[in-house]
Design a protein around this motif. Sequence first.
Motif, mmCIF file in Angstrom:
data_model
loop_
_atom_site.group_PDB
_atom_site.id
_atom_site.type_symbol
_atom_site.label_atom_id
_atom_site.label_comp_id
_atom_site.label_asym_id
_atom_site.label_seq_id
_atom_site.Cartn_x
_atom_site.Cartn_y
_atom_site.Cartn_z
ATOM 1 N N LEU A 169 -8.874 -4.234 5.863
ATOM 2 C CA LEU A 169 -8.191 -3.542 4.662
ATOM 3 C C LEU A 169 -8.555 -1.994 4.815
ATOM 4 O O LEU A 169 -8.554 -1.132 3.766
ATOM 5 N N SER A 170 -9.029 -1.433 5.834
ATOM 6 C CA SER A 170 -9.731 -0.078 5.950
ATOM 7 C C SER A 170 -8.737 1.080 5.603
ATOM 8 O O SER A 170 -8.908 2.043 5.063
ATOM 9 N N GLU A 171 -7.302 0.514 5.978
ATOM 10 C CA GLU A 171 -6.370 1.620 5.898
ATOM 11 C C GLU A 171 -5.518 1.259 4.473
ATOM 12 O O GLU A 171 -4.333 1.843 4.445
ATOM 13 N N MET A 172 -6.203 0.522 3.634
ATOM 14 C CA MET A 172 -5.476 0.469 2.266
ATOM 15 C C MET A 172 -6.331 0.737 1.076
ATOM 16 O O MET A 172 -6.761 0.047 0.311
ATOM 17 N N PRO A 173 -6.700 2.159 0.972
ATOM 18 C CA PRO A 173 -7.455 2.633 -0.113
ATOM 19 C C PRO A 173 -7.029 2.105 -1.753
ATOM 20 O O PRO A 173 -7.943 2.188 -2.426
ATOM 21 N N ARG A 174 -5.632 2.325 -1.835
ATOM 22 C CA ARG A 174 -5.117 2.080 -3.031
ATOM 23 C C ARG A 174 -5.514 0.752 -3.528
ATOM 24 O O ARG A 174 -5.754 0.170 -4.526
ATOM 25 N N PRO A 205 -6.487 -12.142 -6.334
ATOM 26 C CA PRO A 205 -6.771 -13.405 -5.286
ATOM 27 C C PRO A 205 -6.346 -13.355 -3.970
ATOM 28 O O PRO A 205 -6.967 -13.913 -3.191
ATOM 29 N N GLN A 206 -5.190 -12.759 -3.753
ATOM 30 C CA GLN A 206 -4.677 -12.457 -2.453
ATOM 31 C C GLN A 206 -5.670 -11.615 -1.487
ATOM 32 O O GLN A 206 -5.949 -11.971 -0.401
ATOM 33 N N ILE A 207 -6.115 -10.783 -1.965
ATOM 34 C CA ILE A 207 -7.358 -10.019 -1.348
ATOM 35 C C ILE A 207 -8.328 -10.864 -1.022
ATOM 36 O O ILE A 207 -9.218 -10.630 -0.149
ATOM 37 N N TYR A 208 -8.931 -11.524 -1.906
ATOM 38 C CA TYR A 208 -10.052 -12.427 -1.821
ATOM 39 C C TYR A 208 -9.763 -13.350 -0.501
ATOM 40 O O TYR A 208 -10.747 -13.431 0.131
ATOM 41 N N ASN A 209 -8.527 -13.795 -0.495
ATOM 42 C CA ASN A 209 -8.228 -14.751 0.659
ATOM 43 C C ASN A 209 -8.224 -13.790 2.111
ATOM 44 O O ASN A 209 -8.772 -14.282 2.991
ATOM 45 N N GLU A 221 0.617 -1.321 0.072
ATOM 46 C CA GLU A 221 0.242 -0.015 0.067
ATOM 47 C C GLU A 221 0.777 1.138 -0.098
ATOM 48 O O GLU A 221 0.540 2.460 -0.917
ATOM 49 N N ARG A 222 1.887 1.296 0.663
ATOM 50 C CA ARG A 222 2.722 2.322 0.858
ATOM 51 C C ARG A 222 3.465 2.587 -0.539
ATOM 52 O O ARG A 222 3.653 3.656 -0.924
ATOM 53 N N ARG A 223 4.040 1.491 -1.085
ATOM 54 C CA ARG A 223 4.548 1.650 -2.389
ATOM 55 C C ARG A 223 3.566 2.269 -3.505
ATOM 56 O O ARG A 223 3.706 3.168 -4.316
ATOM 57 N N LEU A 224 2.506 1.575 -3.593
ATOM 58 C CA LEU A 224 1.382 2.287 -4.564
ATOM 59 C C LEU A 224 1.078 3.798 -4.173
ATOM 60 O O LEU A 224 0.723 4.425 -5.184
ATOM 61 N N ASP A 225 0.923 4.219 -2.880
ATOM 62 C CA ASP A 225 0.807 5.605 -2.326
ATOM 63 C C ASP A 225 2.056 6.458 -3.078
ATOM 64 O O ASP A 225 1.941 7.466 -3.768
#
Length: 218
Positions: A179-184, A167-171, A142-146
């Motif tokens: 995931l609330s603090e991962m908007p990207r 797929p990883q987010i599905y899991n 998330e930090r890298r995406l930001d």
Amino acid sequence: MILYGFYRSSTSYRLRCALALKGIDYEYRPVNLLEGEQKGEAFSSRNPFAGVPMLVADGRDRAQSMAQLEWLDEAYRERPLLPAAMEDRFTARELAYAIATELHAPLNMPVLNYLKDPLGHDQDAVDTWYRHWLGRTLRPIERRLDQLGTGDFLFDRPGFFEVVLVPQIYNARRFAFDLSEMPRIRRIERSCLALPEFRRAHPDAQPDNPENKKEEMP
């Protein structure tokens, strides 16, 4: 082309996403991991890793999902998963391999089963283990995406990174990871799942999903 997989396997999900994005037709053959079909002689004699996905193409049984993704992009040049620019390819690989190498290894089914038996941990402990490792890698992603200022996708369209991330987010959602603090990450997931290719690849749409079999019963 034949894809051996399991509906809920994140690595099988990766391949389904990639094949859909590249517009490659394939036959899907389920392998029931819960019943140990991957360990049987019929399957393990062809795939010594005894896991899914296994991709059968050009007369060869191909194992290991990340190698399969790279092979698909080299063998089928249209609709590339990796971007044209070298530095962009590095970025896609950096993020995708963070998930594949740092998350998949401690979170796959054999490891989770080993935590229970023989190590004797209960499901709450296994869930805590799962969420710990998710946070350890998803937060830096998330930090890298930001840092990159990403929008709907890592670049202008989904590709190598997205087919590993979704797929990883599905899991992660299955294990109630916050995931609330991962908007990207959530934005990329939402943008991907709005596309027909990702909807076709989703575990809910697979013929070996037990929920689909229930719907087929008279």
